[in-house]
Design an enzyme around this catalytic site. Structure first.
Site, PDB file in Angstrom:
ATOM      1  N   GLY A   1      35.770  -9.377  53.467  1.00 19.67           N
ATOM      2  CA  GLY A   1      36.052  -7.967  53.693  1.00 19.67           C
ATOM      3  C   GLY A   1      34.978  -7.086  53.078  1.00 19.67           C
ATOM      4  O   GLY A   1      34.527  -6.104  53.685  1.00 19.67           O
TER       5      GLY A   1
ATOM      6  N   LYS B   1      39.901 -16.785  60.268  1.00 21.96           N
ATOM      7  CA  LYS B   1      39.752 -18.006  61.065  1.00 21.96           C
ATOM      8  C   LYS B   1      40.800 -19.023  60.638  1.00 21.96           C
ATOM      9  O   LYS B   1      41.019 -19.229  59.442  1.00 21.96           O
ATOM     10  CB  LYS B   1      38.357 -18.605  60.863  1.00 21.96           C
ATOM     11  CG  LYS B   1      37.208 -17.653  61.139  1.00 21.96           C
ATOM     12  CD  LYS B   1      35.877 -18.248  60.714  1.00 21.96           C
ATOM     13  CE  LYS B   1      34.742 -17.245  60.853  1.00 21.96           C
ATOM     14  NZ  LYS B   1      33.442 -17.800  60.372  1.00 21.96           N
TER      15      LYS B   1
ATOM     16  N   ALA C   1      29.601 -14.644  53.036  1.00 22.53           N
ATOM     17  CA  ALA C   1      29.735 -13.264  52.596  1.00 22.53           C
ATOM     18  C   ALA C   1      28.604 -12.842  51.650  1.00 22.53           C
ATOM     19  O   ALA C   1      28.040 -11.758  51.785  1.00 22.53           O
ATOM     20  CB  ALA C   1      31.093 -13.067  51.914  1.00 22.53           C
TER      21      ALA C   1
ATOM     22  N   LYS D   1      36.030 -25.947  62.467  1.00 22.94           N
ATOM     23  CA  LYS D   1      34.842 -26.156  61.620  1.00 22.94           C
ATOM     24  C   LYS D   1      35.214 -26.276  60.151  1.00 22.94           C
ATOM     25  O   LYS D   1      34.556 -27.000  59.391  1.00 22.94           O
ATOM     26  CB  LYS D   1      33.817 -25.049  61.851  1.00 22.94           C
ATOM     27  CG  LYS D   1      34.292 -23.638  61.527  1.00 22.94           C
ATOM     28  CD  LYS D   1      33.900 -23.181  60.138  1.00 22.94           C
ATOM     29  CE  LYS D   1      34.379 -21.777  59.841  1.00 22.94           C
ATOM     30  NZ  LYS D   1      33.971 -21.316  58.508  1.00 22.94           N
TER      31      LYS D   1
ATOM     32  N   THR E   1      29.013 -24.302  57.424  1.00 25.33           N
ATOM     33  CA  THR E   1      30.132 -24.629  56.549  1.00 25.33           C
ATOM     34  C   THR E   1      30.018 -26.037  55.975  1.00 25.33           C
ATOM     35  O   THR E   1      30.449 -26.287  54.842  1.00 25.33           O
ATOM     36  CB  THR E   1      31.460 -24.490  57.321  1.00 25.33           C
ATOM     37  OG1 THR E   1      31.482 -23.221  57.982  1.00 25.33           O
ATOM     38  CG2 THR E   1      32.648 -24.569  56.396  1.00 25.33           C
TER      39      THR E   1
ATOM     40  N   ARG F   1      33.543 -22.879  50.697  1.00 25.70           N
ATOM     41  CA  ARG F   1      34.722 -23.269  49.919  1.00 25.70           C
ATOM     42  C   ARG F   1      35.360 -24.540  50.476  1.00 25.70           C
ATOM     43  O   ARG F   1      35.871 -25.369  49.723  1.00 25.70           O
ATOM     44  CB  ARG F   1      35.748 -22.132  49.915  1.00 25.70           C
ATOM     45  CG  ARG F   1      35.271 -20.860  49.233  1.00 25.70           C
ATOM     46  CD  ARG F   1      36.394 -19.857  49.097  1.00 25.70           C
ATOM     47  NE  ARG F   1      36.930 -19.451  50.393  1.00 25.70           N
ATOM     48  CZ  ARG F   1      36.448 -18.455  51.122  1.00 25.70           C
ATOM     49  NH1 ARG F   1      35.395 -17.772  50.696  1.00 25.70           N
ATOM     50  NH2 ARG F   1      36.995 -18.129  52.268  1.00 25.70           N
TER      51      ARG F   1
ATOM     52  N   GLU G   1      40.479 -22.061  53.868  1.00 26.73           N
ATOM     53  CA  GLU G   1      41.341 -22.005  55.048  1.00 26.73           C
ATOM     54  C   GLU G   1      41.553 -23.367  55.693  1.00 26.73           C
ATOM     55  O   GLU G   1      42.598 -23.625  56.289  1.00 26.73           O
ATOM     56  CB  GLU G   1      40.751 -21.038  56.084  1.00 26.73           C
ATOM     57  CG  GLU G   1      40.886 -19.579  55.724  1.00 26.73           C
ATOM     58  CD  GLU G   1      42.255 -19.004  56.040  1.00 26.73           C
ATOM     59  OE1 GLU G   1      43.200 -19.797  56.240  1.00 26.73           O
ATOM     60  OE2 GLU G   1      42.373 -17.772  56.087  1.00 26.73           O
TER      61      GLU G   1
END
Length: 396
Positions: free
Chosen positions: A67, A160, A193, A244, A301, A308, A334
């Site tokens: 964000g 996502k 980010a 992904k 990723t 992460r 996620e």
């Protein structure tokens, strides 16, 4: 309607033209109703000498890393941005010191980013709303803000994954929570980010069934350090963005186990094959899966040090349990919840024989996350997989 220079200076804009994600897809986007004169009425596509009829204002829902990154992107284009955060204490810190007190604390935000915890203040005059709340918290979050979101204001989702309760993608959740009478768009691609905030060159894709909205958002956000492509393949972008993260967990486990580059490269490639198979089954275009939101985001990723999901898998490979890793993380990976939801969704929506043989990596990660299998056991199982054609669906 005129606006003061410090609020909205359209003459300073130099938008990078939006473009479809692949040249082969251009025929998909043809709409005979969108003639050249009609296109000129698009608010953000007007020339710099023709200011829009009202100041464009963007609200970002979600004050986490991504964000903050998207708020920075828009603010750097000269557009006022309001960041809707959880508490007034966080808002005051951002407004006074231009830094988030918890996330990327060393990154200075543009001064045109203003934060508030007041939902009505943040949302009432928004031209566009960017949703950057993790998927698993989205439904609950939207229930608290939906009454303050003006009718017809478009939503750009940067989240996502697949919701564990409904097994739906973000497109499903948004329409269920906010209705089908507004336009939605979905941003994806290899985009950490921190690198975005640092001005490192980044390329993403925005998909929407309303291509004019995708074009306007691309022109709003694009710049020298942030390239934006467009697409109408929403399901393709959503599948890539969800799968992904699961592949990245598998890649991290491979690295944590010390299996080497050969094994990881093979694993990621086969994972992309499973992504392609699932995407096509659900109606995605192969070109989308091989583009920024699919293979591109997977590469970032799986191999990027800021991931992460990759880090979660690495720690699994080193012997930690999912519960131990979750307890020590400050942000959501996620892929962990998505891996469980993804297998349930495949079993529910994909018909056919031996789905576990068609999606062995996706099924294997879920088994490991649920504690039914050890990482080394799962990866050895993949290496002992029955010999067959590389792509079984090309045997005819």
């Amino acid at each position: 309607m005129a606006s003061s220079p410090d609020v909205y200076n359209v003459a300073a804009f130099s938008f990078v033209p939006s473009r479809v994600s692949t040249r082969d897809d251009r025929s998909l986007f043809h709409n005979p109703r969108r003639s050249a004169p009609a296109r000129s009425h698009s608010i953000l596509s007007m020339k710099a000498t023709s200011p829009p009829p009202y100041p464009v204002r963007v609200t970002v829902m979600g004050g986490g890393n991504f964000g903050l990154a998207l708020a920075s992107v828009v603010a750097k284009r000269g557009v006022p941005v309001t960041l809707l955060v959880r508490t007034e204490e966080v808002a005051e810190e951002i407004n006074e010191n231009h830094r988030h007190p918890r996330y990327m604390t060393d990154i200075a935000l543009p001064r045109t980013v203003r934060a508030t915890a007041n939902k009505k203040t943040a949302l009432s005059d928004a031209t566009y709303i960017i949703h950057a709340v993790p998927v698993q918290y989205t439904r609950e979050y939207l229930a608290t803000v939906k009454d303050e979101i003006p009718a017809n204001v478009p939503i750009l989702s940067a989240s996502k994954g697949i919701e564990t309760s409904s097994l739906g993608f973000m497109a499903d959740i948004l329409k269920e929570c906010l209705g089908e009478d507004r336009s939605y768009a979905f941003l994806s691609g290899p985009s950490f980010a921190r690198e975005i905030c640092e001005g490192v060159a980044t390329a993403v894709v925005i998909a929407s069934e309303d291509l004019m909205l995708a074009d306007d958002l691309a022109e709003l956000m694009a710049g020298e350090d942030f390239a934006v492509f467009t697409s109408r393949d929403v399901i393709g972008v959503e599948v890539g963005g969800a799968v992904k993260n699961v592949i990245a967990i598998a890649a991290g486990m491979c690295e944590g186990l010390g299996l080497g580059t050969n094994a990881m490269s093979g694993l990621v490639t086969r994972g992309c094959g499973e992504m392609r198979r699932l995407g096509i089954y659900l109606g995605a275009r192969p070109s989308t899966i091989s583009g920024l939101s699919g293979v591109g985001d997977t590469f970032g990723t799986c191999f990027g040090p800021l991931s992460r999901n990759r880090q979660f898998g690495y720690r699994l490979g080193k012997g930690e349990t999912p519960e131990e890793i979750r307890a020590s993380m400050t942000e959501v990976a996620e892929g962990v919840d998505t891996s469980i939801a993804l297998v349930k969704m495949i079993k529910k929506r994909c018909k056919g024989y031996r789905l576990d043989l068609k999606y062995p990596i996706l099924f294997g990660v879920a088994e490991i996350i649920e504690g039914n299998m050890k990482p080394l056991e799962g990866l050895k199982g993949l290496m002992n997989f029955p010999t067959r054609m590389e792509n079984y669906d090309e045997r005819f």
